[in-house]
Design a protein around this motif. Structure first.
Motif, short mmCIF file in Angstrom:
data_model
loop_
_atom_site.label_atom_id
_atom_site.label_comp_id
_atom_site.label_asym_id
_atom_site.label_seq_id
_atom_site.Cartn_x
_atom_site.Cartn_y
_atom_site.Cartn_z
N TYR A 159 0.85 -1.18 0.00
CA TYR A 159 0.00 0.00 0.00
C TYR A 159 0.89 1.24 0.00
O TYR A 159 1.05 1.93 1.00
N SER A 160 1.50 1.47 -1.15
CA SER A 160 2.45 2.58 -1.29
C SER A 160 2.30 3.19 -2.67
O SER A 160 1.91 2.52 -3.64
N MET A 161 2.64 4.47 -2.77
CA MET A 161 2.70 5.11 -4.07
C MET A 161 3.75 4.44 -4.95
O MET A 161 3.61 4.41 -6.19
N HIS A 162 4.78 3.91 -4.33
CA HIS A 162 5.84 3.23 -5.08
C HIS A 162 5.27 2.05 -5.87
O HIS A 162 5.53 1.89 -7.07
N ASN A 163 4.49 1.22 -5.20
CA ASN A 163 3.87 0.08 -5.84
C ASN A 163 2.92 0.51 -6.94
O ASN A 163 2.96 0.00 -8.07
N PHE A 164 2.08 1.51 -6.64
CA PHE A 164 1.08 1.94 -7.62
C PHE A 164 1.72 2.62 -8.82
O PHE A 164 1.29 2.42 -9.96
N LEU A 165 2.75 3.43 -8.59
CA LEU A 165 3.42 4.11 -9.70
C LEU A 165 4.23 3.14 -10.54
O LEU A 165 4.26 3.27 -11.78
N LEU A 166 4.89 2.17 -9.93
CA LEU A 166 5.64 1.17 -10.70
C LEU A 166 4.67 0.36 -11.57
O LEU A 166 4.93 0.13 -12.76
N ARG A 167 3.57 -0.08 -10.99
CA ARG A 167 2.58 -0.83 -11.74
C ARG A 167 2.03 0.00 -12.90
O ARG A 167 1.87 -0.50 -14.03
N TYR A 168 1.73 1.26 -12.62
CA TYR A 168 1.21 2.15 -13.66
C TYR A 168 2.21 2.28 -14.81
O TYR A 168 1.84 2.17 -15.99
N TYR A 169 3.47 2.48 -14.46
CA TYR A 169 4.51 2.72 -15.46
C TYR A 169 4.71 1.51 -16.37
O TYR A 169 4.72 1.63 -17.59
#
Length: 464
Positions: free
Chosen positions: A224-234
């Motif tokens: 539950y981190s922006m890191h996970n969400f941004l990596l997945r998005y990218y």
């Protein structure tokens, strides 16, 4: 901290002192940190900074309520400053504005423990300690370095910490009971914006296109981190399925560089200073800064439980002001080098000062032979826009962390504390603005918080 590179027993020109030459400090870094703290405290006590800080605190609240300047101007002209301040106070969970934080009453609880992960995202929360911003508010705060985010969550749930450094999606997940027992949590301020990067192992300098990353192993600090969400998005924008084409594993930030060096991972989307530390250690390079994906994106937050706020409103107000005061100081570029000295030693980040300074000043080596100048590589805008929360919730649903219907606004407004002024403005017969829901652009695509489900449905790669 003394970097191992500074201690060479076979260098005839270097002393073998393990302590600072002054004899009073454990290292030269600790000596420099004390001097820097003294100077920053002096700056914080000037009349100019006091005025700037007061204005910053109030502007933070007003900007959150009225992101549209035209609406703000109309409202202020219609009701006047005094009525506006009363209206703002009536819809916020804090009574004081500006110096009212000191006049609102004695803190209900003075001795506090606040958790933090040793990363630059926590800069305002950390620096408020050595600079005395907590004590100025009548608080005796112990900032506790913590090993990882799961431990942060558990210590908040067990009430071992009174408040903490959160990854900004964490209070949403905890409040919803995703990954833990449901416990209402609140985001008081965003600790930092930008300030992250995708770092790859040096062996991958010829694989800069994410389409070539099939089979790569990546680390993020928490699910539950922006890191996970941004990596997945990218990677999804590049056509890769983050659950099938790459591996994503959770690694505590302080362990990321060692795992990269050992070859356990090919890269990570992580917080600084560990991106810059990989460059410093010559084991990694900066593939891109996350500001290039979403400029101004939130990352970490300062927050606590709803119960704590309800039981300790004066204490919470004092904490809120201390952290916002630190953010006001951290936002000024002229303070960044001194702040790097303050937060680098062992008690806080335990990193070489040069690494932290490169992150905070935005003048840095990228590991690809370039020295770059990106002043807003890391910033400290404290406003927890509720549309940020809505975006996080769309990504939690996109990747299957939450199922079924999501009441995006209700959750965002319960967790992210700076609410809009709809209720009060209606009472004053004012046209109601969509106060806390600005749009954002992520990788060229506009996110409209009014349309979360169509936004979610627009992605080709998702679990829902």
């Amino acid at each position: 901290m003394s970097d191992a590179r500074d201690i060479d027993p076979y260098d005839a020109d270097r002393p073998l002192l393990m302590r600072c030459s002054c004899g009073r400090h454990g290292s030269a870094a600790e000596h420099a940190a004390e001097d820097a703290s003294t100077e920053l405290r002096r700056r914080s006590e000037t009349a100019d900074f006091e005025a700037d800080s007061n204005a910053f605190v109030e502007a933070t609240l007003v900007k959150a309520l009225f992101p549209q300047d035209a609406v703000r101007r109309r409202f202020l002209r219609a009701v006047g400053k005094g009525t506006a301040m009363a209206a703002i106070a009536s819809v916020l969970p804090i009574a004081p504005l500006q110096a009212l934080a000191q006049a609102a009453g004695a803190p209900e609880k003075k001795d506090l423990k606040i958790g933090f992960i040793p990363i630059t995202c926590a800069t305002p929360l950390i620096m408020a300690h050595p600079l005395g911003f907590y004590s100025k508010q009548g608080l005796n705060v112990q900032v506790v370095k913590t090993a990882g985010w799961a431990l942060i969550r558990d210590k908040m749930l067990n009430k071992e910490y009174d408040a903490t450094h959160f990854l900004s999606p964490m209070p949403l997940a905890i409040s919803m009971g995703v990954g833990s027992n449901a416990t209402p949590m609140n985001v008081a301020t965003i600790q930092n914006t930008n300030g992250q990067a995708i770092t790859l192992h040096v062996k991958h300098k010829d694989k800069r296109d994410p389409k070539d990353w099939k089979g790569f192993k990546f680390a993020v600090p928490f699910e539950y981190s922006m890191h996970n969400f941004l990596l997945r998005y990218y990677v999804a924008e590049a056509g890769l399925d983050p659950d099938r084409d790459i591996q994503i594993r959770v690694v505590p930030p302080p362990e990321m560089v060692a795992n990269l060096r050992a070859g356990n991972i090919d890269g990570y989307l992580g917080p600084d200073p560990f991106n810059q530390r990989a460059v410093f250690e010559e084991v990694g390079f900066l593939h891109l800064l996350t500001k290039d994906l979403w400029n101004g994106h939130p990352c970490c937050a300062f927050g606590t439980s709803t119960e704590f706020i309800q039981q300790n409103p004066n204490t919470f107000a004092a904490l809120y002001r201390a952290v916002l005061t630190a953010a006001a100081m951290a936002r000024k570029p002229e303070n960044r080098e001194l702040i790097a000295k303050v937060i680098s030693p062992q008690a806080y980040l335990n990193q070489p000062e040069t690494v932290v300074a490169q992150v905070l000043t935005g003048r840095f080596a990228d590991g690809l032979g370039n020295v770059r100048n990106v002043p807003d590589r890391a910033d400290f805008d404290p406003i927890p826009w509720q549309s940020m929360a809505v975006w996080m919730l769309t990504q939690m649903k996109r990747w299957g962390y939450v199922k079924g219907d999501v009441n995006y606004r209700q959750i965002a407004e319960k967790v992210f504390l700076l609410t809009d002024a709809r209720k009060t403005m209606k009472q004053l017969d004012q046209k109601v603005p969509d106060g806390a829901y600005p749009k954002f652009t992520i990788m060229g695509k506009v996110f409209d918080p009014e349309q979360p489900e169509p936004y979610l449905g627009s992605f080709a790669i998702k679990r829902t």
